[in-house]
Structure formats: C-alpha cells, structure tokens
Design a protein around this motif. Structure first.
Motif, mmCIF file in Angstrom:
data_model
loop_
_atom_site.group_PDB
_atom_site.id
_atom_site.type_symbol
_atom_site.label_atom_id
_atom_site.label_comp_id
_atom_site.label_asym_id
_atom_site.label_seq_id
_atom_site.Cartn_x
_atom_site.Cartn_y
_atom_site.Cartn_z
ATOM 1 N N LEU A 112 53.049 54.469 -9.267
ATOM 2 C CA LEU A 112 54.166 53.682 -8.747
ATOM 3 C C LEU A 112 55.133 54.557 -7.956
ATOM 4 C CD1 LEU A 112 55.358 50.790 -8.847
ATOM 5 C CD2 LEU A 112 56.737 51.553 -10.789
ATOM 6 N N GLY A 113 55.421 54.143 -6.712
ATOM 7 C CA GLY A 113 56.359 54.893 -5.884
ATOM 8 C C GLY A 113 55.835 56.207 -5.374
ATOM 9 N N ASN A 114 54.509 56.406 -5.450
ATOM 10 C CA ASN A 114 53.940 57.714 -5.122
ATOM 11 C C ASN A 114 53.077 57.680 -3.875
ATOM 12 O OD1 ASN A 114 53.596 60.486 -5.594
ATOM 13 N ND2 ASN A 114 51.683 60.157 -6.722
ATOM 14 N N GLY A 115 53.382 56.799 -2.937
ATOM 15 C CA GLY A 115 52.660 56.814 -1.675
ATOM 16 C C GLY A 115 52.841 58.121 -0.928
ATOM 17 N N SER A 116 53.929 58.799 -1.170
ATOM 18 C CA SER A 116 54.203 60.098 -0.536
ATOM 19 C C SER A 116 53.465 61.245 -1.202
ATOM 20 C CB SER A 116 55.706 60.385 -0.597
ATOM 21 O OG SER A 116 56.126 60.469 -1.965
ATOM 22 N N ASN A 117 52.894 60.981 -2.382
ATOM 23 C CA ASN A 117 52.240 62.023 -3.189
ATOM 24 C C ASN A 117 53.224 63.122 -3.599
ATOM 25 O OD1 ASN A 117 49.871 62.891 -4.518
ATOM 26 N ND2 ASN A 117 49.460 64.417 -2.930
ATOM 27 N N VAL A 118 54.491 62.759 -3.770
ATOM 28 C CA VAL A 118 55.526 63.737 -4.129
ATOM 29 C C VAL A 118 55.919 63.648 -5.608
ATOM 30 C CG1 VAL A 118 57.923 64.442 -3.653
ATOM 31 C CG2 VAL A 118 56.407 63.894 -1.773
ATOM 32 N N VAL A 119 55.607 62.537 -6.284
ATOM 33 C CA VAL A 119 55.981 62.405 -7.694
ATOM 34 C C VAL A 119 55.372 63.556 -8.503
ATOM 35 C CG1 VAL A 119 55.782 61.009 -9.785
ATOM 36 C CG2 VAL A 119 56.251 59.898 -7.595
ATOM 37 N N GLY A 140 63.810 67.643 -10.579
ATOM 38 C CA GLY A 140 63.190 67.629 -9.268
ATOM 39 C C GLY A 140 61.890 66.884 -9.090
ATOM 40 N N THR A 141 61.353 66.239 -10.116
ATOM 41 C CA THR A 141 60.016 65.646 -10.038
ATOM 42 C C THR A 141 59.972 64.316 -9.287
ATOM 43 O OG1 THR A 141 60.423 64.606 -12.173
ATOM 44 C CG2 THR A 141 59.270 66.728 -12.180
ATOM 45 N N THR A 142 61.110 63.698 -9.061
ATOM 46 C CA THR A 142 61.181 62.441 -8.291
ATOM 47 C C THR A 142 62.293 62.605 -7.260
ATOM 48 O OG1 THR A 142 62.636 61.502 -10.002
ATOM 49 C CG2 THR A 142 60.286 60.939 -10.118
ATOM 50 N N ARG A 143 62.179 63.603 -6.433
ATOM 51 C CA ARG A 143 63.290 64.067 -5.615
ATOM 52 C C ARG A 143 63.849 63.007 -4.674
ATOM 53 N NH1 ARG A 143 62.143 68.299 -1.095
ATOM 54 N NH2 ARG A 143 63.073 69.573 -2.722
ATOM 55 N N MET A 144 65.127 63.172 -4.419
ATOM 56 C CA MET A 144 65.915 62.291 -3.570
ATOM 57 C C MET A 144 65.781 62.726 -2.109
ATOM 58 S SD MET A 144 70.091 61.959 -3.764
ATOM 59 C CE MET A 144 70.144 61.539 -5.503
ATOM 60 N N GLY A 145 65.755 61.758 -1.189
ATOM 61 C CA GLY A 145 65.703 62.097 0.225
ATOM 62 C C GLY A 145 65.769 60.871 1.107
ATOM 63 N N ASP A 146 66.033 61.100 2.380
ATOM 64 C CA ASP A 146 66.070 60.008 3.355
ATOM 65 C C ASP A 146 64.681 59.680 3.902
ATOM 66 O OD1 ASP A 146 68.855 59.681 3.203
ATOM 67 O OD2 ASP A 146 69.207 61.269 4.684
ATOM 68 N N ASP A 147 63.756 60.641 3.858
ATOM 69 C CA ASP A 147 62.427 60.460 4.417
ATOM 70 C C ASP A 147 61.454 60.042 3.316
ATOM 71 O OD1 ASP A 147 59.985 60.559 5.648
ATOM 72 O OD2 ASP A 147 60.149 62.632 6.345
ATOM 73 N N PRO A 148 60.956 58.786 3.353
ATOM 74 C CA PRO A 148 60.034 58.325 2.299
ATOM 75 C C PRO A 148 58.748 59.128 2.221
ATOM 76 C CG PRO A 148 60.875 56.467 3.575
ATOM 77 C CD PRO A 148 61.272 57.714 4.312
ATOM 78 N N LYS A 149 58.393 59.863 3.264
ATOM 79 C CA LYS A 149 57.167 60.654 3.247
ATOM 80 C C LYS A 149 57.342 61.978 2.514
ATOM 81 C CE LYS A 149 55.433 58.758 7.623
ATOM 82 N NZ LYS A 149 55.008 59.078 9.009
ATOM 83 N N SER A 191 59.957 62.347 -0.056
ATOM 84 C CA SER A 191 60.788 62.157 -1.241
ATOM 85 C C SER A 191 60.341 60.892 -1.967
ATOM 86 C CB SER A 191 62.268 62.068 -0.849
ATOM 87 O OG SER A 191 62.490 60.998 0.062
ATOM 88 N N VAL A 192 60.903 60.692 -3.155
ATOM 89 C CA VAL A 192 60.488 59.565 -4.006
ATOM 90 C C VAL A 192 61.554 58.481 -4.063
ATOM 91 C CG1 VAL A 192 59.746 58.916 -6.345
ATOM 92 C CG2 VAL A 192 59.065 61.129 -5.378
ATOM 93 N N VAL A 193 62.830 58.896 -4.154
ATOM 94 C CA VAL A 193 63.925 57.928 -4.237
ATOM 95 C C VAL A 193 64.899 58.165 -3.083
ATOM 96 C CG1 VAL A 193 63.749 57.728 -6.749
ATOM 97 C CG2 VAL A 193 65.338 59.391 -5.765
ATOM 98 N N ASN A 194 65.694 57.137 -2.781
ATOM 99 C CA ASN A 194 66.722 57.281 -1.753
ATOM 100 C C ASN A 194 67.997 57.855 -2.364
ATOM 101 O OD1 ASN A 194 68.067 55.164 -3.056
ATOM 102 N ND2 ASN A 194 67.386 53.608 -1.598
ATOM 103 N N LYS A 195 69.055 57.904 -1.591
ATOM 104 C CA LYS A 195 70.282 58.543 -2.065
ATOM 105 C C LYS A 195 70.970 57.776 -3.185
ATOM 106 C CE LYS A 195 73.062 56.617 1.726
ATOM 107 N NZ LYS A 195 73.889 56.975 2.909
ATOM 108 N N HIS A 196 70.485 56.564 -3.477
ATOM 109 C CA HIS A 196 71.006 55.792 -4.604
ATOM 110 C C HIS A 196 70.041 55.805 -5.792
ATOM 111 C CE1 HIS A 196 74.291 54.392 -2.117
ATOM 112 N NE2 HIS A 196 73.433 53.971 -1.210
ATOM 113 N N GLN A 197 69.029 56.688 -5.735
ATOM 114 C CA GLN A 197 68.053 56.891 -6.808
ATOM 115 C C GLN A 197 67.141 55.684 -7.014
ATOM 116 O OE1 GLN A 197 71.638 58.837 -8.777
ATOM 117 N NE2 GLN A 197 70.005 59.390 -10.192
ATOM 118 N N GLN A 198 66.917 54.959 -5.940
ATOM 119 C CA GLN A 198 66.066 53.769 -5.902
ATOM 120 C C GLN A 198 64.738 54.150 -5.243
ATOM 121 O OE1 GLN A 198 67.648 50.947 -3.077
ATOM 122 N NE2 GLN A 198 66.909 49.182 -4.259
#
Length: 572
Positions: free
Chosen positions: A312-319, A507-516, A518-525
């Motif tokens: 879940l939420g790991n299309g970026s393979n970053v989780v 750091g395992t579900t890192r925050m970022g603006d780029d969905p590719k 990072s895992v969550v946005n700046k609101h941890q969603q």
C-alpha cells in the motif's frame, strides 16, 4: 482462518498508541470523530497499583532489578525489547540492525528518557548546507506553532538560550545541576563547550489538575504514578477519554494489514487478537498508522492487493528505504575529587539536569552534521551492576578494591559516585541502501511476514564517533579524571553502537513533494491513498542531532488538524 468483521464503522482507526498515535487520538477525538486505537500490547496505566513498579526497591526483584525480564531492568515499563519471542526479524548481507519494540498502551513513551528537543531551522534544510541527503518539504516555520502547542499541553523544563538551531520554547523551571554535573560544567568550559539546562518533559511545576509534579525519585523509566512525566497514555489518551472523546481501545491486537476496496482506498484494518488468536476486521473512513517507523512500513508492505501489488502506497518502491537511527557512542571516567562523598539523596529527575547541544562548525571538521552530549553519574539508587565495578578500578588504577563483606562495603562507599559518563547522540545521513523489507520466507507466530533489515554505517558516522571519543577524553581530563578503558579503535567503528540501539529509527515512509521519491506528502498523507496517514517517525526526511519524540508529537498534531479540515471539506 475465519475473519470476523466488526459492524461498527469508525471515522478514524489509529494503529499504535505511542507519541504519534496518542497525539492523533487526542486531537481527532476531541474534534468529534469516532476513533479506534489498535495496540499490539496490553492496557497499561502507571497509576494502577497492580502495574506500578515505581518506588520499588531492587531487592523486591529476584534478580535485584537486572534486565532479564525487561531490557533496561526488571522494573522498566517496556513490554517488549529488541528480541520478542515469536516475533522475529531477519538481516541480509551480514548487516546489523537491532529493532526495539514496546508493545503496550503508550508504547515507548512509558520508559523513554523524555529528552524533548525541537528540530531547528537547519535540520529541515540540511541539504542546502552540506549537499547531503534531502531537504524536508516543510520548514521550521511550519512546525513551530505545533512545537509551541506541545510545550504548553505536555510541559517541558528548560531555559531560553537564543541558540539559532536549538530553538527556545515555553519552558518550566529546570532542576539545579547535581555535583557531578557541576564538575562537567567546569570541565566543559575549559574547552569552550557549551552546557545548558536539559529540556525534558517532566513537570517541575503544576500545569493542570490531572497531573502531579515531579518528586525527584529518578525513576521515569518506570512511568510515573502521579503522571508527572510525559507518557502517551497518561497525558494524551486518558485525557481524551475523560474529555468526552469517542475512543475505543483494542489492546493485544496485532495489525496484519490495511484493508482496501476495489478502488484501492483504505476501508480499515485486519488484526489478530493475542487473547483468542482469531483475526478480526475493523472498518474506518480513515486509517492512521503510528505503530513506529518500521512497524508502519511493515504494515504497508504487507498490505498487498491487485491495486497495490507492491504494498500500500509503495508505487514509488520507497517504503522501508532511507531507514536511519541516531548515532551513539559513550565513554566514562573516574574523577578522584568525587571520592569519599557524603551520602545524601541527589536523585533528581530520571536523567540528566544539563546537557550539551551541538556547538561546532562542520566546515572545520571531517564529518557532516553533529551530536549532542548526554551526561550521567551521581549517587542515584544503584540497581544490579550499576555504576561500580571493582575490577575496572583495579585494572586501570591499581586501586585496592574488591573482596567481600565490610571491605567491599567500604570500597563502594569510597568510590560510589566518582564515575561520570557521556553519551553522544548524533545525526546519521539518510541513505536509500539502509532499509527494511519483507522477508519472503519468515513469518511471526501470528502468520504475518516479518521484516528483514539491511543497514551499514558510513565513514561519516564513524568519523563522528571518533570525534565523540576525543571530546569525551578531553572532558574527563579537564575534570582531573582518568578515562576508563581504551578508546575503541577504527576496526570497532570507534565505539558506534549497532544501528537501532539508540531507538530513534526514522525515515521509512519519508515525506516529500515528489510521489516518485517519497511515500507521504507534507501533511503525512499517502500520495497514492488519500485516506491513509502516517503519524510516527516514518515520514522524517532526516533525524537531526536531537531526539525525535517532540517532532513526532508536533507533526502528528499538525497532520491531525489537516485531516479534520479535509474531512470537514469532504475531500476525504
């Protein structure tokens, strides 16, 4: 396995009851939402006489308080540890990572050191300074209002110092330095190393009618029966329930996965009850993961479906990637001027009264980022194996210690309180190749696939530890003392503890603006699933040279406010 579904539908299901889960519980329930809190361990209340360990004597334990039942001593309120029977984790490529889990209501907040530091402006934008890692998508100015709220709600002692990257807050009066800390202050000044009052979340002054004031028993690791120190249960979850919040607790409940519908949106969670070993499903409009950085990553990676084949939420393979823990190294010294001390009670709070924030400019050093110094010593009540080892004194100073009976008793009184120790706690650089993933062949006793870790220190962290050791030796000599033991060599990473041992993993579900990336946005969603949030330390982009709990609390409050607003606007 037969799965039983609960008919009740919650507004929010929160997985985990530690700092992030507790704050989310309070904010969301008091906003009028129906909340379920799912916790892997049992119910715990430090004021319950049947669970209380505070003020017990070492002789009340068959092991004199030794850490055989619990990791930091029999009386510690950590139900769990680095190793839990039936719940293993594995490693790959010969790497090491020690994963601490505290399965109980309130999680690790029942026994932590309560060092409550804000991240500073540089900590959110360090890539701009040294080119390493990544910047956060938010800055200090975004989090400051919530740090302020956390200070006022929970209480933290300290002093305003005007340090640019160690921001001031709303402080209660700090306790006075004890004798060994006065020696430390004097020794540090000789090397122009700053020392300031600690910033810790124990109440030195009354702030509300529900919580008492610290009475200096020095046993915060046992959780406080008068709620004078910060624990998530006593300071967040219980008040939320008393203030009319709709909060249902599901304890002894191990979450397997976040459930989803045909559109790939979250519908709730499934969990296994430790009480009857059956699997249950809870339904909810929103899911908040706050189970700890690695546990939340594990749940996401195990939440596979046709819509989310990689987790879940790991299309970026970053989780699971960019896992990092604080660096840690320590040293102790014998201070002759502290021998033959008069016996008196100097317990104080459960931890240090003073500490040293990072003080140097990395442009003049061979490593990035920094560390703070924690100090221990004094004449607190000894437990098994605490603070006095006659063989050490014999080996290094030829002192006539040891034996038994009155001779040993006299030696203990002569030397007890004459040792001062230091712990460095620093920032590691977040790297993609430090990660946790699902082990393809191993499950726990509940049939849930376990985590497999890959983690290595770099030369950045090793050089930082070397600097710690050199600093500690200098401080001990400044105090007229003798360093105990040899400096750990390069082959032993200069004494760097195994990753995970400082229990600051982030750091395992890192925050970022780029969905590719990072895992969550700046609101941890989650970028990919808008009704799932992560409110533990998983979203951290970097650690800073500070403990992470105060930032978890502030960010969870911020994310919870955003969640309430989105629900009101019917955007979720």
């Amino acid at each position: 396995m037969q799965i039983k579904e609960q008919a009740k539908v919650y507004d929010v299901i929160i997985v985990g009851s530690g700092a992030g889960g507790g704050m989310a519980t309070k904010v969301l329930s008091e906003a009028g939402l129906k909340v379920a809190v799912v916790e892997a361990g049992p119910y715990f209340d430090p004021a319950d006489p049947d669970q209380m360990t505070q003020l017990k004597w070492p002789y009340e334990s068959p092991r004199r308080g030794a850490g055989t039942v619990r990791p930091f001593g029999d009386f510690d309120t950590a139900y769990g540890g680095w190793e839990i029977e039936g719940e293993p984790y594995t490693h790959k490529d010969g790497t090491k990572f020690d994963w601490f889990r505290s399965h109980m209501l309130g999680g690790r907040t029942n026994h932590w050191g309560r060092i409550s530091l804000r991240f500073g402006p540089k900590d959110f934008k360090h890539k701009d300074i040294d080119g390493l890692g990544d910047n956060w998508p938010i800055g200090y100015e975004d989090v400051k209002p919530y740090y302020d709220k956390v200070d006022k709600l929970i209480g933290v002692f300290g002093t305003n110092e005007g340090l640019p990257n160690d921001p001031d807050g709303f402080f209660l009066p700090p306790p006075k330095p004890r004798l060994h800390e006065l020696f430390y202050i004097k020794g540090a000044r000789k090397s122009n190393i700053p020392v300031i009052p600690s910033r810790m979340s124990m109440l030195t002054k009354k702030i509300n009618k529900e919580r008492g004031v610290c009475f200096y028993c020095g046993q915060c690791s046992r959780a406080c029966q008068v709620y004078a120190d910060f624990s998530s249960g006593s300071c967040l979850i219980f008040p939320a329930q008393k203030n009319g919040g709709q909060v249902d607790l599901y304890v002894n409940s191990v979450v397997r996965e976040v459930t989803t519908n045909e559109e790939g949106r979250a519908t709730g969670v499934s969990y296994i009850s430790k009480d009857d070993r059956k699997e249950y499903k809870l339904k909810g409009r929103v899911v908040v993961l706050a189970a700890s950085a690695c546990s939340s990553a594990r749940i996401l990676l195990n939440s596979k479906s046709s819509q989310h084949p990689n987790g879940l939420g790991n299309g970026s393979n970053v989780v699971g990637k960019y896992l990092h823990d604080s660096t840690g190294a320590s040293r102790a010294g014998f201070i002759p001027d502290l021998m033959n001390r008069k016996m008196y009670n100097e317990d104080g709070v459960g931890g240090m009264h003073v500490y040293t924030p990072w003080w140097l400019d990395n442009k003049n050093l061979d490593f990035p980022r920094g560390y703070h110094i924690e100090v221990w010593g004094g004449m607190g009540m000894p437990g098994y194996g605490f603070g006095f080892n006659p063989n050490e004194f014999n080996k290094f100073f030829g002192l006539p210690t040891g034996g038994y009976g009155e001779g040993l008793r006299a030696d203990v009184k002569k030397y007890y309180g004459s040792v001062i120790g230091f712990g460095g706690r620093g920032e590691a650089i977040a790297r993609e190749d430090n990660y946790c993933e699902i082990d393809p062949t191993t499950v726990d006793e509940f049939g849930i696939p376990v985590l497999r870790f890959h983690y290595k220190w770099s030369d950045f962290e090793r050089k930082q530890a070397k600097h710690m050791q050199e600093t500690f030796e200098e401080l001990i000599h400044n105090m007229g003392g003798e360093v105990l033991g040899d400096r750990p060599p390069k082959e032993e990473d200069y004494g760097l503890l195994t990753p995970g041992r400082i229990i600051h993993e982030v750091g395992t579900t890192r925050m970022g603006d780029d969905p590719k990336r990072s895992v969550v946005n700046k609101h941890q969603q989650l970028h990919e699933v808008d009704n799932v949030f992560v409110m533990d330390a998983g979203p951290f982009v970097s650690q800073a040279d500070k403990n992470c709990t105060w930032t978890i609390l502030a960010l969870a409050w911020r994310a919870s406010d955003y969640l309430v607003d989105q629900l009101k606007q019917q955007n979720i």
